[in-house]
Design a protein around this motif. Structure first.
Motif, PDB file in Angstrom:
ATOM      1  N   PRO A  20      52.910 -19.597 -13.952  1.00 49.90           N
ATOM      2  CA  PRO A  20      54.080 -18.874 -14.119  1.00 49.90           C
ATOM      3  C   PRO A  20      53.848 -17.657 -15.371  1.00 49.90           C
ATOM      4  N   GLU A  21      52.781 -17.745 -16.015  1.00 53.61           N
ATOM      5  CA  GLU A  21      52.356 -16.891 -17.031  1.00 53.61           C
ATOM      6  C   GLU A  21      51.976 -15.352 -16.152  1.00 53.61           C
ATOM      7  N   LYS A  22      51.677 -15.512 -14.936  1.00 53.97           N
ATOM      8  CA  LYS A  22      51.124 -14.009 -14.170  1.00 53.97           C
ATOM      9  C   LYS A  22      52.296 -13.525 -13.503  1.00 53.97           C
ATOM     10  N   ASP A  23      52.077 -12.329 -13.371  1.00 53.69           N
ATOM     11  CA  ASP A  23      52.858 -11.657 -12.419  1.00 53.69           C
ATOM     12  C   ASP A  23      52.769 -12.213 -11.092  1.00 53.69           C
ATOM     13  N   PRO A  24      53.778 -12.416 -10.162  1.00 51.23           N
ATOM     14  CA  PRO A  24      53.907 -13.091  -8.956  1.00 51.23           C
ATOM     15  C   PRO A  24      52.838 -12.558  -7.969  1.00 51.23           C
ATOM     16  N   GLN A  25      52.730 -11.358  -7.904  1.00 54.51           N
ATOM     17  CA  GLN A  25      51.931 -10.435  -7.138  1.00 54.51           C
ATOM     18  C   GLN A  25      50.376 -10.677  -7.568  1.00 54.51           C
ATOM     19  N   ASP A  26      50.120 -10.518  -8.941  1.00 50.95           N
ATOM     20  CA  ASP A  26      48.609 -10.748  -9.464  1.00 50.95           C
ATOM     21  C   ASP A  26      48.555 -12.105  -8.888  1.00 50.95           C
ATOM     22  N   ALA A  27      49.204 -13.150  -9.214  1.00 47.65           N
ATOM     23  CA  ALA A  27      49.043 -14.669  -9.007  1.00 47.65           C
ATOM     24  C   ALA A  27      48.704 -14.733  -7.547  1.00 47.65           C
ATOM     25  N   GLY A  28      49.363 -14.123  -6.529  1.00 49.40           N
ATOM     26  CA  GLY A  28      49.279 -14.516  -5.159  1.00 49.40           C
ATOM     27  C   GLY A  28      47.771 -13.872  -4.892  1.00 49.40           C
ATOM     28  N   ARG A  29      47.344 -12.685  -5.279  1.00 46.12           N
ATOM     29  CA  ARG A  29      46.207 -12.186  -5.103  1.00 46.12           C
ATOM     30  C   ARG A  29      44.915 -13.002  -5.902  1.00 46.12           C
ATOM     31  N   LEU A  30      45.249 -13.536  -6.799  1.00 44.76           N
ATOM     32  CA  LEU A  30      44.056 -14.426  -7.290  1.00 44.76           C
ATOM     33  C   LEU A  30      44.200 -15.590  -6.492  1.00 44.76           C
ATOM     34  N   LEU A  31      45.204 -16.269  -6.095  1.00 45.52           N
ATOM     35  CA  LEU A  31      45.012 -17.438  -5.203  1.00 45.52           C
ATOM     36  C   LEU A  31      44.362 -17.109  -3.826  1.00 45.52           C
ATOM     37  N   ALA A  32      44.722 -16.084  -3.292  1.00 44.64           N
ATOM     38  CA  ALA A  32      43.984 -15.647  -2.250  1.00 44.64           C
ATOM     39  C   ALA A  32      42.612 -15.646  -2.470  1.00 44.64           C
ATOM     40  N   LYS A  33      42.021 -15.083  -3.510  1.00 40.56           N
ATOM     41  CA  LYS A  33      40.789 -14.997  -4.112  1.00 40.56           C
ATOM     42  C   LYS A  33      40.077 -16.238  -4.116  1.00 40.56           C
ATOM     43  N   CYS A  34      40.835 -17.253  -4.712  1.00 39.46           N
ATOM     44  CA  CYS A  34      40.161 -18.331  -5.088  1.00 39.46           C
ATOM     45  C   CYS A  34      40.073 -19.405  -3.614  1.00 39.46           C
ATOM     46  N   LEU A  35      40.582 -18.917  -2.606  1.00 40.31           N
ATOM     47  CA  LEU A  35      40.572 -19.436  -1.220  1.00 40.31           C
ATOM     48  C   LEU A  35      39.511 -18.742  -0.353  1.00 40.31           C
ATOM     49  N   ASP A  36      39.155 -17.681  -0.603  1.00 42.21           N
ATOM     50  CA  ASP A  36      38.192 -17.019   0.095  1.00 42.21           C
ATOM     51  C   ASP A  36      36.646 -17.470  -0.423  1.00 42.21           C
ATOM     52  N   LYS A  42      37.204 -19.442  -7.875  1.00 39.80           N
ATOM     53  CA  LYS A  42      37.506 -20.826  -7.345  1.00 39.80           C
ATOM     54  C   LYS A  42      38.534 -21.532  -7.918  1.00 39.80           C
ATOM     55  N   LEU A  43      39.389 -22.503  -7.346  1.00 38.72           N
ATOM     56  CA  LEU A  43      40.297 -23.237  -8.130  1.00 38.72           C
ATOM     57  C   LEU A  43      39.642 -24.373  -8.827  1.00 38.72           C
ATOM     58  N   SER A  44      40.207 -25.026  -9.924  1.00 37.31           N
ATOM     59  CA  SER A  44      39.744 -26.063 -10.472  1.00 37.31           C
ATOM     60  C   SER A  44      40.169 -27.361  -9.601  1.00 37.31           C
ATOM     61  N   LEU A  45      39.517 -28.463  -9.792  1.00 39.22           N
ATOM     62  CA  LEU A  45      40.165 -29.799  -9.260  1.00 39.22           C
ATOM     63  C   LEU A  45      41.575 -30.055  -9.181  1.00 39.22           C
ATOM     64  N   GLU A  46      42.119 -29.760 -10.508  1.00 34.27           N
ATOM     65  CA  GLU A  46      43.312 -30.252 -10.871  1.00 34.27           C
ATOM     66  C   GLU A  46      44.160 -29.262 -10.118  1.00 34.27           C
ATOM     67  N   GLN A  47      44.012 -27.981  -9.723  1.00 33.23           N
ATOM     68  CA  GLN A  47      44.648 -26.962  -9.029  1.00 33.23           C
ATOM     69  C   GLN A  47      44.562 -27.185  -7.599  1.00 33.23           C
ATOM     70  N   VAL A  48      43.577 -27.734  -7.002  1.00 35.20           N
ATOM     71  CA  VAL A  48      43.565 -28.113  -5.689  1.00 35.20           C
ATOM     72  C   VAL A  48      44.439 -29.507  -5.417  1.00 35.20           C
TER      73      VAL A  48
END
Length: 109
Positions: A20-36, A42-48
């Motif tokens: 929630p601290e990130k801009d939604p666009q930036d957060a979305g791009r980061l999540l897409a990168k983490c799943l590439d 990469k995501l942490s185990l807690e995030q998975v």
């Protein structure tokens, strides 16, 4: 994971909830990168686990089913209603047992 994210609201919405601290666009791009798989992010185990729990709430079990197939397990989701019914049966049985014990104690007194 991508199918799960799509099912529970898409990259921008899901990532905005995760970060929630990130801009939604930036957060979305980061999540897409983490799943590439080709990216270092990469995501942490807690995030998975967070994503999997969100999927569970949306009746999306794709990640657990994939894990089961990969590891040779048969994975079946337990419906929350079934769990509630199981706990209610246990509570009823416990009350009945307590009533029997109380009656025996009263008979001994």
């Amino acid at each position: 994971m991508r199918a799960l994210v799509d099912r529970i609201g898409g990259f921008k919405r899901v990532a905005a909830d995760m970060w929630p601290e990130k801009d939604p666009q930036d957060a979305g791009r980061l999540l897409a990168k983490c799943l590439d798989n080709d990216r270092p992010e990469k995501l942490s185990l807690e995030q998975v686990f967070y994503l999997m729990r969100q999927g569970r709430q949306h009746d999306c079990h794709t990640v657990m089913q994939w894990l089961g197939q990969e590891l040779g397990y048969n994975v079946e989701a337990i419906s929350m209603e079934t769990e509630r019914e199981r706990l209610q049966r246990q509570a009823i049985a416990a009350v009945a047992s307590l009533q029997q014990i109380t009656a025996k104690l009263e008979a001994l007194a």
